[in-house]
Design an enzyme around this catalytic site. Structure first.
Site, short mmCIF file in Angstrom:
data_model
loop_
_atom_site.label_atom_id
_atom_site.label_comp_id
_atom_site.label_asym_id
_atom_site.label_seq_id
_atom_site.Cartn_x
_atom_site.Cartn_y
_atom_site.Cartn_z
N THR A 182 0.84 -1.09 -0.03
CA THR A 182 -0.05 0.03 0.12
C THR A 182 0.90 1.27 -0.12
OG1 THR A 182 0.17 -0.01 2.24
CG2 THR A 182 -1.83 -1.36 1.39
N GLU A 329 -5.82 -3.65 -1.83
CA GLU A 329 -6.18 -4.61 -1.03
C GLU A 329 -7.32 -5.42 -1.71
OE1 GLU A 329 -5.77 -1.90 0.10
OE2 GLU A 329 -5.06 -1.76 2.05
N LYS A 438 -15.07 17.35 9.60
CA LYS A 438 -15.89 17.37 10.65
C LYS A 438 -16.06 18.55 11.36
CE LYS A 438 -13.94 12.84 11.80
NZ LYS A 438 -12.34 13.25 11.65
N TRP A 443 -20.63 16.01 9.14
CA TRP A 443 -19.45 15.71 8.12
C TRP A 443 -19.59 16.33 6.90
CZ3 TRP A 443 -18.73 9.82 8.23
CH2 TRP A 443 -18.16 9.20 9.40
P1 AMP Z 1 -4.67 2.45 -3.42
O1 AMP Z 1 -4.53 1.17 -2.56
O2 AMP Z 1 -3.23 3.28 -3.63
O3 AMP Z 1 -4.89 1.94 -4.87
O4 AMP Z 1 -5.73 3.48 -3.05
C1 AMP Z 1 -6.87 3.08 -2.88
C2 AMP Z 1 -7.71 4.09 -2.34
O5 AMP Z 1 -7.87 5.17 -3.70
C3 AMP Z 1 -9.00 3.85 -2.15
O6 AMP Z 1 -9.34 3.47 -0.79
C4 AMP Z 1 -9.81 5.22 -2.27
O7 AMP Z 1 -9.77 5.96 -1.08
C5 AMP Z 1 -9.15 5.76 -3.38
N1 AMP Z 1 -9.94 5.57 -4.70
C6 AMP Z 1 -9.51 4.51 -5.65
N2 AMP Z 1 -10.63 4.66 -6.69
C7 AMP Z 1 -11.30 5.50 -6.34
C8 AMP Z 1 -12.43 6.27 -6.97
N3 AMP Z 1 -12.85 5.93 -8.41
N4 AMP Z 1 -12.89 7.43 -6.51
C9 AMP Z 1 -12.49 7.75 -5.35
N5 AMP Z 1 -11.55 7.18 -4.66
C10 AMP Z 1 -11.05 6.31 -5.04
#
Ligand code: AMP
Length: 539
Positions: A182, A329, A438, A443
Site C-alpha cells: 500500500t 487490497e 468534521k 461531516w
Molecule cells: P490504493 O490502494 O493506493 O490504490 O488506494 C486506494 C484508495 O484510493 C481507496 O481506498 C480510495 O480512497 C481511493 N480511490 C480509488 N478509486 C477511487 C475512485 N474511483 N474514487 C474515489 N476514490 C478512489
C-alpha cells in the site's frame, strides 16, 4: 453433503499463459522504450521469453515462494516478469518506483526480495538504495550498454535458456503469485499477497460485459503503472483473452499518450484522473483534433473522477469514461460504474450523476457500509465506512501487526473510505476517513466539494482539506489551481458552490496554488497540504 463431480482445475497464472500460447500467438505487444522508439513483438515471443525467464530464475536459485522484485516501467520485459516469475512458483513483487527511497528500502527488506529486475533508466534510483538493500542478484532490463559490474544483463540471462526445457508447472491456486505494498499515507506500507486464484478470477471479472468488458478485439493501453497494483490486473486479463497490449514506458505526458492512442488505434485505456485531466486539457487546446475514433473506453479510478471531466470527454470529444473504484487490497477492482438499466431513459444530468458514482460491486465482491450503529441503509444518504469481502479481497496483510483494525471479526475488510450506498447498490465515495471534514458534529465531504470546484471553467484542479477551527472543530479550506490564463476570486467560487451545497459546507478560505502535491500514484497528497496550511496558521 455430496460433492459435485467436476474437475478441480487450478486457476493459475501459467494457465493463462498456456492459453495465450495455444490461441493468441500472433497478437501483438507494443512497448514504447525510453528513447521513444517503439518495440513490437508477438505474444508467441512473449510466451517464449517468459518461459526463458522462469528457467533463468530457477538457475539463479529461485525456489517456490521466493520474492522477485521489479523496478520497471510498463514494457514487454515487465510483462514477461508478470508471467515468468509466478510460473517459477515465485512471487512477483512490483515495487512502486515513485515511493520515497526510505519506503523502497523498507519494503524490499520486508518482502525479503532475493532478486531485483530493474530498467537501465532506473539505475540512478538503484544507486540511492544500493547500500541499504540486500538483493542477491540485480538484473538490468533494456540495457543499451554493458551493465555495471556485479549486475546481470536480462537479455544474456534469457539467451542462455532453451524454452523447450520449460514445462508448465502444476501447483495449487492458493499459492502466492504477486505482491504490492500500500502507498502508506499513514504508517509503514503494508504488503498484500495476491494468490494465483485471485488474479485469474479478477481477470475473468475484467472481461465481463457488466464490468469493463475487455475482449480479444481490444487494443488495451494501461497507463496505470505496472508497479501500481498490477496495472489494475490488465496485463493478466489481456494475455488471458488475447487483447493487443500497448505499453507506454516512461513517457506519460499527454502528448506522448495521445500519440500512442492514435498511432496504435487503442480501443481501451486505463489510468488515474490526473492523467486524464492532462489529456482533456491537451485535447481542448489542440488546433487539430487527433483521430481517437477507435477509443471506446477510458477506465478511470484510483481517485474520484470529477463529473465535469467525464462530461468534458463525452460532450466535447465523444469519448466514453467508465469510473471504477479499487484498492491495493482488492487486486484492485472492486466496483464499476456502468449506467444501470433503470436509468436508460433518464435525463443526461441524472445519467451523469449516476455514472460519476464509483458504481456497483463486481460479481464475487460484496459491499456494505457501517456507521457507529452498525450497517447503514442503502438510501444514498447515510454515510458509513465501506467494507468488502470477495474472491479477490485481501484476508490479511503480509507479516504485519496492523491487522486488527482493518479486518472485522466476521471476515470483512475495512476500506477506510466513507461512502453512501444507494438503493441500486451503487457506492459513492465521500472521503477517506482521515480526509472527511468534521464541522460542528456533522461531516462535510471533501471529495464532493473538489468535484464541484473542478466543474468551474477557471479551475484546473482542486483539493479540499480540513483546517482546525476553535468554534466548529474543523472547517474546509480549498486549494485551487487555476487554468492557464483564467482567474476566479474566492467569492465567485463560493457563490458557484452555493448552487449545490448548504452554506455551512462552503470553504471558509481559498488558497491559490501553482500545483497540488501528488502521491506516488498521482493522487492529491492532502497530508502535505494539511502540513503546509497548519504551519502557515501557526506562523
Ligand atoms: P490504493 O490502494 O493506493 O490504490 O488506494 C486506494 C484508495 O484510493 C481507496 O481506498 C480510495 O480512497 C481511493 N480511490 C480509488 N478509486 C477511487 C475512485 N474511483 N474514487 C474515489 N476514490 C478512489
Amino acid at each position: 453433503m455430496v460433492d459435485g463431480l467436476i474437475m478441480d482445475y487450478q486457476l493459475t497464472v501459467p494457465s493463462l499463459m498456456r492459453r495465450a500460447e495455444q490461441l493468441y500467438g500472433s497478437r501483438e505487444v507494443v512497448s514504447r522504450l525510453p528513447d521513444k522508439s517503439l518495440h513490437r513483438y508477438r505474444m508467441a515471443d512473449f510466451v517464449r521469453r517468459s518461459k526463458q525467464l522462469t528457467l533463468a530464475l530457477r538457475r539463479l536459485g529461485i525456489r517456490s515462494g521466493d520474492r522477485v522484485a521489479t523496478l520497471a516501467w510498463n514494457h514487454y520485459g515487465h510483462l514477461e516478469a508478470y508471467f515468468g516469475v509466478p510460473s517459477a512458483e515465485a512471487v512477483l513483487h512490483t515495487i512502486n518506483l515513485r515511493l520515497p527511497v526510505d519506503d523502497i528500502v523498507y519494503i524490499a527488506d520486508h518482502a525479503e526480495d532475493r532478486i531485483l529486475l530493474i530498467d537501465e533508466v532506473l539505475l540512478p534510483l538503484f544507486q540511492q538504495i544500493r547500500s541499504r538493500t540486500h538483493f542477491e542478484h540485480v538484473v538490468v532490463m533494456q540495457a543499451t550498454k554493458p551493465v555495471p559490474d556485479g549486475m546481470l544483463d536480462y537479455e544474456e540471462l534469457l539467451a542462455a535458456e532453451d524454452p523447450a526445457a520449460f514445462a508448465y508447472p502444476e501447483f495449487g491456486e492458493r499459492t502466492a503469485a504477486a505482491m504490492s505494498y500500500t502507498s502508506g499515507t499513514t504508517g509503514r506500507p503494508k504488503g498484500v499477497l495476491y494468490s494465483h486464484r485471485a488474479i485469474v478470477l479478477h481477470s475473468l471479472g475484467i472481461g465481463l460485459a457488466e464490468s469493463v468488458a475487455l475482449s480479444g478485439h481490444d487494443v488495451a493501453m494501461p497507463v496505470v503503472p505496472m508497479f501500481h497494483v498490477n496495472a489494475w490486473g490488465l496485463p493478466f486479463a489481456c494475455v488471458m483473452i488475447g487483447a493487443k497490449l500497448v505499453l507506454p514506458g516512461p513517457h506519460l505526458d499527454p502528448q506522448s499518450l495521445i500519440d500512442l492512442l492514435v498511432r496504435e488505434r487503442v480501443t481501451f485505456t486505463a489510468g488515474v484522473p490526473t492523467i486524464w485531466l492532462g489529456i482533456l486539457q491537451a485535447l481542448d487546446k489542440a488546433a487539430e483534433r487527433p483521430d481517437l475514433s477507435a477509443l471506446h473506453t477510458m477506465l478511470v479510478g484510483g481517485a474520484a473522477a470529477p463529473p465535469a471531466m467525464i462530461a468534458g470527454f463525452e460532450q466535447r470529444h465523444g469519448l466514453r469514461v467508465v469510473h471504477a473504484w479499487g484498492m491495493t487490497e482488492t487486486t484492485p477492482l472492486g466496483t464499476v460504474s456502468n449506467l444501470p438499466l433503470e436509468l436508460e431513459g433518464a435525463s443526461p444530468e441524472e445519467q451523469l450523476r449516476s455514472r460519476s458514482r464509483q458504481g456497483i460491486p463486481m460479481p464475487l465482491v460484496e459491499v456494505r457500509a457501517r456507521g457507529e450503529n452498525g450497517s447503514v441503509p442503502w438510501d444514498g444518504k447515510t454515510p458509513g465506512e465501506l467494507e468488502l469481502r470477495g474472491a479477490w479481497v485481501a484476508s490479511s496483510y503480509y507479516r504485519s501487526d496492523e491487522q486488527a483494525d482493518r479486518f472485522t471479526e466476521d471476515g470483512w475488510f475495512r476500506t477506510g473510505d466513507i461512502v453512501t450506498i444507494d438503493p441500486t447498490g451503487s457506492v459513492q465515495i465521500q472521503d477517506r476517513i482521515k480526509d472527511v471534514i468534521k464541522s460542528g458534529g456533522e461531516w462535510i465531504s471533501s471529495v464532493l466539494l473538489e468535484n464541484a470546484l473542478m466543474a468551474h471553467p477557471a479551475v484546473a484542479e482542486a483539493a479540499v482539506i480540513a483546517v482546525p477551527d476553535p468554534k466548529w472543530q474543523e472547517r474546509p479550506l480549498a486549494c485551487v489551481v487555476l487554468r492557464e490564463g483564467q482567474s476566479a476570486t474566492p467569492d465567485e467560487l463560493r457563490e458557484f458552490l452555493a448552487r449545490d451545497f448548504p452554506k455551512w459546507w462552503l470553504p471558509d478560505a481559498f488558497a491559490f496554488l501553482d500545483q497540488i502535491p501528488k502521491t506516488s500514484a498521482g493522487k492529491f497528497l492532502k497530508s502535505a497540504l494539511r502540513k503546509q496550511f497548519a504551519t502557515e496558521k501557526e506562523l
